[in-house]
Design a protein around this motif. Sequence first.
Motif, PDB file in Angstrom:
ATOM      1  N   TYR A 104       0.830  -1.201   0.000  1.00 52.59           N
ATOM      2  CA  TYR A 104       0.000   0.000   0.000  1.00 52.59           C
ATOM      3  C   TYR A 104       0.861   1.246   0.000  1.00 52.59           C
ATOM      4  N   GLN A 105       0.287   2.353  -0.471  1.00 47.62           N
ATOM      5  CA  GLN A 105       1.048   3.577  -0.688  1.00 47.62           C
ATOM      6  C   GLN A 105       1.732   4.068   0.591  1.00 47.62           C
ATOM      7  N   PRO A 106       2.988   4.479   0.477  1.00 51.13           N
ATOM      8  CA  PRO A 106       3.703   5.002   1.650  1.00 51.13           C
ATOM      9  C   PRO A 106       3.005   6.239   2.206  1.00 51.13           C
ATOM     10  N   HIS A 107       3.043   6.381   3.502  1.00 49.53           N
ATOM     11  CA  HIS A 107       2.432   7.530   4.162  1.00 49.53           C
ATOM     12  C   HIS A 107       3.220   7.816   5.423  1.00 49.53           C
ATOM     13  N   LYS A 108       3.217   9.069   5.840  1.00 49.25           N
ATOM     14  CA  LYS A 108       4.005   9.463   7.008  1.00 49.25           C
ATOM     15  C   LYS A 108       3.582   8.718   8.271  1.00 49.25           C
ATOM     16  N   ASN A 109       2.330   8.215   8.296  1.00 51.29           N
ATOM     17  CA  ASN A 109       1.857   7.512   9.489  1.00 51.29           C
ATOM     18  C   ASN A 109       2.319   6.061   9.543  1.00 51.29           C
ATOM     19  N   LEU A 110       2.862   5.552   8.445  1.00 48.72           N
ATOM     20  CA  LEU A 110       3.254   4.151   8.418  1.00 48.72           C
ATOM     21  C   LEU A 110       4.632   3.943   9.034  1.00 48.72           C
ATOM     22  N   PRO A 111       4.790   2.868   9.819  1.00 45.35           N
ATOM     23  CA  PRO A 111       6.129   2.491  10.284  1.00 45.35           C
ATOM     24  C   PRO A 111       6.900   1.889   9.116  1.00 45.35           C
ATOM     25  N   PRO A 112       8.163   1.510   9.289  1.00 48.28           N
ATOM     26  CA  PRO A 112       8.871   0.819   8.206  1.00 48.28           C
ATOM     27  C   PRO A 112       8.042  -0.386   7.751  1.00 48.28           C
ATOM     28  N   TYR A 113       7.820  -0.498   6.442  1.00 50.72           N
ATOM     29  CA  TYR A 113       6.927  -1.559   5.980  1.00 50.72           C
ATOM     30  C   TYR A 113       7.626  -2.495   4.997  1.00 50.72           C
ATOM     31  N   TYR A 114       7.194  -3.746   5.075  1.00 47.94           N
ATOM     32  CA  TYR A 114       7.694  -4.803   4.198  1.00 47.94           C
ATOM     33  C   TYR A 114       6.497  -5.415   3.473  1.00 47.94           C
ATOM     34  N   VAL A 115       6.714  -5.801   2.236  1.00 44.86           N
ATOM     35  CA  VAL A 115       5.656  -6.442   1.452  1.00 44.86           C
ATOM     36  C   VAL A 115       6.023  -7.909   1.242  1.00 44.86           C
ATOM     37  N   TYR A 116       5.085  -8.806   1.587  1.00 49.11           N
ATOM     38  CA  TYR A 116       5.281 -10.232   1.321  1.00 49.11           C
ATOM     39  C   TYR A 116       4.334 -10.616   0.181  1.00 49.11           C
ATOM     40  N   THR A 117       4.892 -11.141  -0.906  1.00 44.37           N
ATOM     41  CA  THR A 117       4.057 -11.407  -2.074  1.00 44.37           C
ATOM     42  C   THR A 117       4.633 -12.507  -2.953  1.00 44.37           C
ATOM     43  N   ASP A 118       3.760 -13.057  -3.793  1.00 43.36           N
ATOM     44  CA  ASP A 118       4.197 -14.078  -4.756  1.00 43.36           C
ATOM     45  C   ASP A 118       4.205 -13.545  -6.181  1.00 43.36           C
ATOM     46  N   ALA A 119       3.653 -12.319  -6.374  1.00 44.87           N
ATOM     47  CA  ALA A 119       3.538 -11.789  -7.736  1.00 44.87           C
ATOM     48  C   ALA A 119       3.443 -10.275  -7.707  1.00 44.87           C
ATOM     49  N   SER A 120       3.463  -9.685  -8.885  1.00 48.26           N
ATOM     50  CA  SER A 120       3.276  -8.243  -9.039  1.00 48.26           C
ATOM     51  C   SER A 120       2.708  -7.994 -10.429  1.00 48.26           C
TER      52      SER A 120
END
Length: 380
Positions: A104-120
């Motif tokens: 999901y789109q980065p935002h100032k309220n988000l902590p450091p984020y990681y994406v777990y996925t099998d595709a794009s």
Amino acid sequence: MKIAMAAPFDIKNKRSWSGTPWSLYDGLCSYKDNEIETINLSKYYTEKLKKKNLYSHLDIKETIRQKHPVSALGPAWMNPLNSKILSEVCNKKDYDVLIEFGGYQPHKNLPPYYVYTDASHDLSLDYLRQSGEMPYYCKYSAEKLRRAADFVRPIYQNAAGVFCMSDFLAKSMIETTGVDEKKVHTVYAGANWHGVTLPNIQPKSIENKDTINILLTGVDYRGKGADLAVEAMEVLHQKYGQKYKLHICGVREEIPQSECVINHGFVDKKTLSELLMECDLFVLPSRFDCFGIAFVEAMTYGLPCIGRSICAMPEIIDEGINGELVHNDNPEKLAELIEKICSDSAFYASYSRNAIEKSKRFTWQRVCEDIMNVIRNDME
């Protein structure tokens, strides 16, 4: 460590995404210093919010042509709403890390984020460029897929890390999506045996067996290559009579009737486990497969596997060791590979032993270890 896991569905529902999110959640909960909360973004949906989200990225031309609202973002049309909801939820919490299913789109309220996925979306476009056709599961036009890819690309680029289910996806993340290779990590996935107690698995034997039972599981008949497997059975039937039988599970379409093909329809995990115990070989010549947990499940039970030499399948199947790979839509060649594995009992036993050994590479314990090592190193 306070970790949030976010998805547009209930992560604790073992049926969501074949149980993969729950398996990851359960594995990460086993770490004593982890405090994990799940965020079901769909809980916050309202009709008003969904309409506002749809109209904010409207494809005017398509809307006029189709006479109903059409988003310009194609398969990513819910991303802005999910991003907004996630930002608002995180603003009220003090998470150390966020793990996202989908991105999901980065935002100032988000902590450091990681994406777990099998595709794009970029991965699908890569496949389109290489093969000339869309992955079987993609119902959008190439243009809409490109719009979605352009929209979500910064999400991956700005993530603290991207956890990929395969090197196949990791390569696309680096070369096509443009993610810094230091932030791309192949962690794979494990089998999802929820509610099933695995038996004490030993290498299988086909010595003195009159019938070799082959298993294929999947939903899409052509996408999973079930048509090719059925044609290969006809070849084998003509050459060897009733020596081979194909058991198909999960396919929605009607399957051609045959003496050597048995359609089980949809089966639960318990029934699947029983079939894996009874069968001798797993065949799934998919025309596209983001990862292939079905191969891991089959190998866990000692079944040699036959897949296709594309996508992530060569990362799971080692030709001549724990299975074989087809390189085209030739049913005669698939039949030849089936007979190659099953023509000699000692040869088959070697495949089976190696399948069990390879399956140990793909466990949720190992996935969670790799993910936690990355997160801890990044935080340090």
